[in-house]
Design an enzyme around this catalytic site. Structure first.
Site, PDB file in Angstrom:
ATOM      1  CB  CYS A 167      -1.053  -0.161   0.934  1.00 38.16           C
ATOM      2  SG  CYS A 167      -2.753  -1.037   1.179  1.00 38.16           S
TER       3      CYS A 167
ATOM      4  CG  HIS B 200      -3.196   4.225   2.071  1.00 43.47           C
ATOM      5  ND1 HIS B 200      -3.581   3.534   0.525  1.00 43.47           N
ATOM      6  CD2 HIS B 200      -3.354   2.777   3.202  1.00 43.47           C
ATOM      7  CE1 HIS B 200      -4.132   2.203   1.606  1.00 43.47           C
ATOM      8  NE2 HIS B 200      -3.771   1.818   2.361  1.00 43.47           N
TER       9      HIS B 200
ATOM     10  CG  ASN C 166      -6.353  -0.972   1.032  1.00 47.55           C
ATOM     11  OD1 ASN C 166      -5.717  -0.702   0.098  1.00 47.55           O
ATOM     12  ND2 ASN C 166      -6.362  -1.366   2.107  1.00 47.55           N
TER      13      ASN C 166
END
Length: 357
Positions: free
Chosen positions: A111, A248, A278
């Site tokens: 990520c 994020h 996500n």
């Protein structure tokens, strides 16, 4: 001194969507459970490869910058879901966009991948090694999803975002950054049954995705907050100097905790996790594009971004936006039509995970 201005931006969002109500048909959950814990309302499922997602995002970014692909020196793809390992997926994207002869490489920091890649490309420009780069983050995270595990099955989605970097002599672009990795705790977010450590002659089966949500939450907030503090110190910025926070998009609670730590008002925070879930490395790249499109990022804005991912990698970055917030040109690049719903696309994987035909 040479700087790496962001001169183009683009994204690629797959059309197929799975809402929380729909995903409750696959796993034992419901909209209230998912929304209250994550802020996610829906996610996208790609009907094409990671390379195709990356290609379309890159084409939009290149058109936005008003340059030709043949002038690009580096194609850098951040992904933990590559289409192929050998050859790397970036080489196919390079071919697809027509960046003839450009260096092409993949990078995997999960990520945190987009901020890692942005740092690497910026450093090459600052060192005088290259003049133009396209940095892409693209993921097919639904490919990893084990539909028999509620805690992680509801979290992930697919998509891609990209930016073009160009050498310039005025201060803008990535001006301060801090990256790192807390490898002592890497097992709390880990897919154990992929990679060359496996016996390739044994069946693999569904992804064995280890996901310790509470521990990840604590480490994500701590890691990103401390990295942001370091970046603010590097850049000699105060909290009040931050115009936009692009974090994020992993969990709305984590975003809110970082926002509170940095004392950033709601109207300055880019949040799109509700619609996309996500998308790992792609989250910040997509959010950055949408922040420009929505007018949140204005000329000369001070942007703070932070990420946390498997590894456990973490990163924070201070980006100074340039003058332009509108594309020089646009691209008609698009994905091929999708004739299936999101549920239909994942049906084979769901059947495999649950041991049915």
């Amino acid at each position: 001194m040479t700087y790496a201005h962001i001169t183009g931006w683009g994204k690629c969002i797959p059309p197929a969507r799975i809402s929380n109500d729909e995903i409750s048909q696959l796993v034992d959950t419901n909209d209230e459970w998912i929304t209250s814990r994550t802020g996610i309302k829906a996610r996208r499922v790609s009907h094409v490869s990671t390379a195709e997602l990356a290609t379309v995002a890159a084409q939009h970014a290149i058109a936005c910058a008003g340059i030709e692909a043949k002038d690009i020196d580096l194609v850098l793809l951040a992904t933990c879901t590559p289409s192929t390992m050998v050859a790397n997926t970036a080489s196919l994207v390079q071919k697809n966009i027509g960046a003839v002869g450009a260096a092409a490489m993949d990078t995997n920091a999960a990520c945190s991948g987009f901020l890692y890649a942005l740092q690497a490309a910026t450093a090459q420009i600052q060192a005088g090694m290259i003049k133009k780069a396209v940095v892409i983050a693209a993921e097919r995270m639904t490919w990893y999803v084990n539909w028999d595990r509620r805690d992680s099955a509801v979290l992930f989605g697919d998509g891609a975002g990209a930016v073009v970097l160009e050498a310039a002599d005025t201060p803008a672009g990535l001006l301060a950054t801090k990256t790192g990795c807390d490898s002592e705790d890497r097992d709390i977010l880990h897919i154990t049954n992929f990679g060359s450590d496996l016996d390739k002659y044994q069946p693999v089966g569904p992804s064995d995705l280890l996901f310790e949500g509470r521990e990840i939450f604590k480490r994500a907030v701590k890691g990103m907050s401390e990295a942001c503090d370091d970046v603010l110190t590097q850049a000699s910025l105060k909290l009040d100097d931050i115009d936009v926070l692009v974090p994020h998009q992993a969990n709305l609670r984590i975003i809110q905790a970082i926002q509170h730590r940095l004392n950033v008002h709601d109207e300055k925070v880019m949040v799109n996790i509700g619609e996309y879930g996500n998308t790992s490395a792609a989250t910040i790249a997509i959010a950055l594009c949408e922040a420009v499109e929505q007018g949140l990022i204005k000329p000369h804005a001070n942007i703070m971004s932070a990420a946390f991912g498997a590894g456990l990698t973490w990163a924070a970055s201070y980006i100074k936006w340039g003058e332009r917030v509108t594309p020089i040109s646009t691209s008609d690049a698009t994905l091929p039509p999708c004739d299936k719903t999101g549920l239909e696309l994942v049906a084979p994987a769901v059947a495999a995970c649950k041991g049915t035909d």
